[in-house]
Scaffold this active site. Structure first.
Site, short mmCIF file in Angstrom:
data_model
loop_
_atom_site.label_atom_id
_atom_site.label_comp_id
_atom_site.label_asym_id
_atom_site.label_seq_id
_atom_site.Cartn_x
_atom_site.Cartn_y
_atom_site.Cartn_z
N THR A 211 36.13 50.28 37.79
CA THR A 211 37.21 51.24 38.51
C THR A 211 37.80 51.47 37.34
OG1 THR A 211 38.55 49.72 39.06
CG2 THR A 211 37.24 51.03 40.62
N ASN A 213 41.80 52.76 36.81
CA ASN A 213 42.68 52.14 37.91
C ASN A 213 43.66 52.50 37.23
OD1 ASN A 213 41.50 50.75 38.99
ND2 ASN A 213 42.75 48.39 38.22
N GLU A 257 42.23 54.06 42.66
CA GLU A 257 41.24 52.81 41.80
C GLU A 257 40.24 53.78 41.87
OE1 GLU A 257 41.20 48.37 42.81
OE2 GLU A 257 41.32 49.19 44.50
#
Length: 324
Positions: A211, A213, A257
């Site tokens: 992800t 973030n 995320e």
């Protein structure tokens, strides 16, 4: 839109923006109510043959006087500039608001900023707009000042929808409940947020879902859950699925995320702009990692289907660049 200008002060105003028609306000959200102001602004500027610009303030005045971060902000300065440009305005002035600024007398605000710096042709404000020390600068005050100084003033009400005015507070409430459809309908575009990609705990990568973030603010009130999203990295647009909240791990001020589909680049330190298309589900606690991964697979499949059918809500939505 290539000539769009963003100013952080009125100390030196380019000649191309002097004489403008100006809309003044906080405009948190740039929602459909605000857009009615901007529509009138463009019309009046075109009729007068002058630029159309916005004058706004950062941080929000309420944040300056609150003992802690007071408001869940819908649009920061960068988002306001992005929206103003997409609305085909000529520029935006984002003045720093602090306690010293709040002590400027209403008369000085008019003479320093509107007359001397901008030489405005006209000003448009909402009916609830106030400015200057002790909020003495009411719409009535501004109208009288305009008549004395030779610029036009129009005061307009925001749009109604049903029994309520379209407002930033309604949109915040919708987002905090995960009602993305209602928030986007009131905005007239798909809500987006911007942030710098930072390193997280790398758990998503271990689960097969790396992800991007971004840090959330202390007063970030978006409902925790899973969302179908579209993201921009520079001029590139990607589909994805995003999660806010970590109920199975450390859930204290979690990051936002975003997993980008079919993407494997290192983008730490880059700016990502994430547009929320639809809320998929609320946060859940699973019995183990296998069950969590299965849920993530289902979320991704659902997000892909949602995004394949997603359409812009307006011309503004198209111009923001999240739709082809």
């Amino acid at each position: 839109m290539s000539d769009f200008l963003r100013l952080a002060s009125l100390d030196t105003v380019p000649q191309s923006l002097r004489g403008a028609y100006v809309a003044i306000g906080n405009f948190d959200g740039f929602h459909r109510g605000h857009q009615s102001v901007f529509d009138l602004l463009r019309r009046r500027a075109a009729e007068a043959g002058v630029p159309a610009i916005l004058l706004t303030f950062e941080p929000h005045p309420r944040d300056v006087f609150a003992p802690s971060p007071f408001m869940y902000r819908l649009t920061d300065g960068n988002a306001k500039a992005r929206l103003a440009e997409a609305l085909d305005l000529d520029g935006i002035v984002i003045l720093n608001f602090d306690r010293a600024f709040s002590q400027i007398e209403a008369e000085d605000f008019v003479s320093r900023f509107l007359v001397d710096a901008l030489a405005v042709t006209g000003v448009i404000v909402g009916a609830d707009f106030h400015f200057g020390r002790q909020r003495r600068g009411t719409p009535t005050f501004l109208a009288a000042a305009g008549e004395a100084q030779g610029f036009a003033v129009e005061v307009i009400d925001l749009l109604d929808e049903g029994s309520e005015v379209i407002s930033s507070s309604r949109i915040r409430a919708a987002l905090s409940e995960g009602d993305i459809a209602a928030a986007n309908r009131l905005l007239g575009y798909h809500w987006f947020m911007e942030g710098c990609v930072v390193k997280g705990d790398q758990r998503g990568r271990e689960l097969g879902y790396p992800t991007a973030n971004t840090v959330t603010h202390d007063n970030f009130q978006l409902a925790q859950g899973v969302y179908a999203v579209r993201a921009r990295l520079g001029d590139r647009v990607f589909d994805g699925v995003a999660a806010y909240g970590k109920p199975m791990f450390n859930n204290q001020r979690p990051p936002f995320e975003t997993h980008l589909f079919d993407f494997s680049e290192d983008i730490y330190g880059q700016t990502i702009v994430v547009c929320l298309i639809e809320h998929i589900r609320g946060q859940e606690v699973f019995s183990g990692l296998d069950e969590l991964i299965s849920a993530m697979n289902r979320d991704s499949n659902k997000a892909r289907k949602i995004l394949a059918e997603a359409k812009p809500l307006s011309e503004l939505d198209k111009r923001l660049g999240f739709f082809g």
